[in-house]
Structure formats: C-alpha cells, structure tokens
Design a protein around this motif. Structure first.
Motif, mmCIF file in Angstrom:
data_model
loop_
_atom_site.group_PDB
_atom_site.id
_atom_site.type_symbol
_atom_site.label_atom_id
_atom_site.label_comp_id
_atom_site.label_asym_id
_atom_site.label_seq_id
_atom_site.Cartn_x
_atom_site.Cartn_y
_atom_site.Cartn_z
ATOM 1 N N PHE A 74 34.039 -73.843 -18.439
ATOM 2 C CA PHE A 74 33.046 -73.347 -17.495
ATOM 3 C C PHE A 74 33.316 -71.872 -17.159
ATOM 4 C CE2 PHE A 74 31.196 -72.658 -13.358
ATOM 5 C CZ PHE A 74 29.986 -73.292 -13.466
ATOM 6 N N LYS A 150 33.684 -81.116 -11.283
ATOM 7 C CA LYS A 150 33.755 -80.091 -12.315
ATOM 8 C C LYS A 150 34.737 -79.039 -11.856
ATOM 9 C CE LYS A 150 33.258 -77.697 -15.863
ATOM 10 N NZ LYS A 150 34.093 -78.183 -16.973
ATOM 11 N N PHE A 184 27.520 -74.867 -10.983
ATOM 12 C CA PHE A 184 27.420 -76.096 -11.772
ATOM 13 C C PHE A 184 26.184 -76.884 -11.371
ATOM 14 C CE2 PHE A 184 28.914 -80.519 -12.834
ATOM 15 C CZ PHE A 184 28.904 -80.343 -14.211
#
Length: 441
Positions: A74, A150, A184
């Motif tokens: 990410f 996440k 996210f």
C-alpha cells in the motif's frame, strides 16, 4: 523491435537498475509514475490525487502505454488495478486484490476452502470502548494478536497477553490508524463488496488467535488461471522476539511441508479470482503440532526477495511482474545464480527510542562489500535521526541497515553476516530501553 513502454509506480534508482538487467530488458523502456518519495518516504497517502496525477501523466505520454506495474505494498498495490482499468492494461481485478489486502475479507475467503489452516479471528472497531468484550464473546482468549484491517509492513501489530496490553495497543491504533484507513476506504468505495465486508472498513482491526512456528513465504504467480509457486523463502526471527533477523533462500523446510504449502496456495488463489499477477503468501509451520497456518496473502512480489532470487536463481523475481504485465508466461530460471544460498539480514536495535549520532561511513561500507563479494549494505538511518520517526518499522525494534549476502552454505552465510555485523558501528544518544517481547506471531 519497437521498445515497449512499462510504467512503474514509485520507480526508484535501485529498482530501475534491477529492471534493466532482466531478460528482454533491451526491448523495454521503464518510466516512473508518482515520485518514489511519495510511496517510500511518507505515511501520507492522498490516493485519489495520486491516481489522478498518474492518469494525467500517462495520458500526456507521447507513445503507447503498454503496461503499468509496481512492487510496493500500500498504496501502490491497491492503486494498480484502478490505474490499469483506466488504460486497459493487464492486472488482476480490484476485488481479487482486496481479497488479499483486506485482512478480514481475506480470512472469510480463506475459511471457505482452507479453514483448517487459518487461525480463529474476528474484526473489531478500535474506537469501540467495548471492543475487548466483543473479542472475548467471539471466543478469542489471551494471548491473541491485533492489527489493522489494512496496514503496511509490520506497523501497528501487537501481541496481547493481558487487558493492559490491549489498552496500550488501542491507544496506538486510535492515534495512527487513520493514516491508512482514509485512503484505503477510498479504494474500497471503488469495489463491489459484500455487505459483511463493507461494514468492516479500513478503520477496523483484526484480532487473531496466536499462531507461530517456522515462518516462510511462498512466492508465486497466476497466469491465465494456472497457479505457479516458484520459490519458498524462510523468514527467521531474532530469538524470542517478534522482529525479523533475516530472509533466507532457498527454504530449508521439509519437502513434504513445502509441497503442502504449494497445494494450499494452488487452492486459495483461484478461489479468490486472482489472475495474471504475482503474489506471495506467508505461512507458518508449527513443527511441534505438525500443522501449517496461512498468515497473510500479499498481492505483489516481495522486493526484499529480489536480490535473493538473483543470487541463487540468476535473475530477480521482478522478471515475473514484468512478464505478466506484458501478457507473457513468466520465465524464471532455477539455481542458475552465483550462490547456493542467499539472505537479507536486518541489523536492528531494540530501543523504545534514541537519536543516531554515528553511522558507518561510505568507506567502511565499501570495504565490507568488497571483503564479502556479492554483499549489498543499505543504511536505513542517518546521523541526527530520532528512531521513533523512521518509517516502515515494526512495533518492537528499529532496523538500522539491510544487508544482502550470498554464500555456498547456510553456515557460511550466517557466519559471514555476524562477522560483518560486528564491524557495522552505530552510536546513539538519549537511549530509551524497552522490555523485549518473548513470543512471536
């Protein structure tokens, strides 16, 4: 042959040099999209703005956009399906990628086909004052592990042995989870999510039963529906603590255990619809109970392993990503490298905090790299840095340097590293010591 244009999100000098050594690279032109410091050296991710700027850059390019790639977690990994969709280039679907990266959705999917190989788990809201009670109601007892739905790297992951640990972890999570949950959630809004997943957004966390043992990573890819695991890398931790000591390739796990991990991999990846893209899956083998646990799926190759494959197999596993984004069956050699075994070592200190007052000089590093052929030393800090400000660190230590080495045996590899490490001289001021954690997840 006309050169094909491959755009790499967050391309830096280190990766460009490796990419230009791949098979067929003379027929490719590599271009950077989004400055590397925006994805490597920050914890601020304005992902919608990054996508729009990337799209504008690509649309203004005077030539063909043949492929879009990336190697980072990410935000790069989650940007790729969205960016590729806008330009019609190859990528796995956004939903299949999120079934890897959204930890709760991933566990739900895993439970459907390999439920005996995953820990008990539940999601919780760190801003809910009754979260700990909810976790208990779901049947999770101490000790357990918590982490965001996440995250990036090993940040914000905590072992919980008692209520006080949970209280401390929740404070850290509340203070920092928004750095990734906001961007996210933007990605989640672009996907077709089932209700059970949509209600558990990026601001939530996971609590999981403690798992452990011999940790490793299966590197692989899916090409036109066929799953191909091509290498297994051992992940070795410092004794009795959570932090990684080194990654070692090839794995020394028993052949039967490696075969079972490949079988599990070939089961889960088609089930989530993952296709025409690289991945890696982290597993544990609990030798005492003789059971295998799937820890997590990552929708990319591991950059940390690139040099290991190059040293042992003769080429970086970046070859896999480049071949796939061009629609080609990947061509990875096996055991054609200069070394029989290779490792990436993490030179760490276990402080709560400190200020760096000395790092090894360029001359000292050059001398060590010359003394141990094939060695690469990459410092992660510089003089004057407060360790608590260094990005991409786990919750219990700080990695001061990464060291990649090759050797003709495991014993020689580790012996060479220890001798080299004894000559890496760092100094600190204002040191705050911390109690080490004596178990692992």
């Amino acid at each position: 042959m006309e050169q094909r244009n491959i755009f790499v999100v967050g391309l830096n000098t280190f990766n460009r040099e490796r990419l230009e050594q791949l098979r067929g690279a003379r027929n490719y032109r590599f271009h950077g999209v989004i400055a590397p410091e925006e994805v490597y050296e920050t914890d601020f991710f304005p992902i919608e703005d990054m996508l729009n700027r990337a799209e504008a850059q690509l649309r203004s390019f005077d030539g063909s956009v043949d492929a879009i790639a990336g190697y980072m977690d990410f935000p790069v990994s989650t940007m790729l399906p969205l960016l590729c969709e806008r330009f019609g280039t190859r990528s796995t679907s956004l939903e299949s990628l999120l079934k890897c990266e959204h930890k709760y959705w991933s566990r739900l999917a895993q439970r459907e086909v390999i439920g005996n190989y995953i820990p008990r788990f539940t999601a919780f809201d760190p801003f809910d004052d009754r979260a700990l009670s909810h976790i208990g109601e779901e049947g999770l007892c101490y000790p357990f592990f918590v982490k965001p739905i996440k995250s990036s790297g090993s940040r914000l992951g905590f072992r919980i042995d008692k209520p006080e640990d949970f209280t401390a972890a929740v404070k850290r999570l509340r203070d920092n989870i928004g750095l990734i949950s906001g961007p996210f959630n933007y990605v989640l809004d672009q996907a077709n999510l089932p209700r059970a997943v949509r209600d558990v957004d990026g601001g939530h966390c996971m609590a999981e039963e403690i798992i452990g043992g011999w940790q490793c990573t299966v590197e692989g890819y899916v090409y036109q529906g066929k799953v191909v695991p091509y290498g297994i890398v051992d992940s070795i931790r410092y004794p009795r603590v959570l932090s990684f000591f080194c990654y070692r390739y090839p794995s020394r796990l028993p052949a039967s255990i490696q075969d079972k991990m490949r079988e599990l991999t070939a089961t889960i990846m088609p089930h989530i619809g993952y296709d025409n893209a690289a991945f890696n899956i982290e597993y544990f083998w609990d030798e005492v109970q003789n059971c295998i646990w799937l820890l997590e799926i990552n929708a990319r190759i591991s950059q940390s392993h690139c040099d290991l494959f190059e040293k042992v197999d003769g080429i970086s596993n970046q070859q896999v990503t480049v071949d796939l984004v061009l629609g080609k069956l990947p061509d990875m050699p096996s055991r054609h490298g200069e070394f029989a075994v290779a490792g990436k070592f993490f030179y760490r200190v276990f402080f709560v905090d400190a200020v760096v007052t000395r790092v090894p000089s360029e001359a000292e590093i050059a001398a060590l790299q010359e003394e141990y052929p094939g060695t690469l030393i990459a410092l992660q800090v510089e003089v004057g840095v407060q360790l608590s400000t260094v990005l991409e660190q786990d919750s219990y230590s700080f990695a001061l340097a990464y060291i990649w080495m090759g050797a003709d045996s495991d014993e020689t590899l580790e012996d060479n590293y220890r001798r080299l490490a004894d000559r890496l001289h760092f100094e600190f001021a204002d040191i705050v010591e911390q109690e080490k954690r004596f178990t692992q997840h």
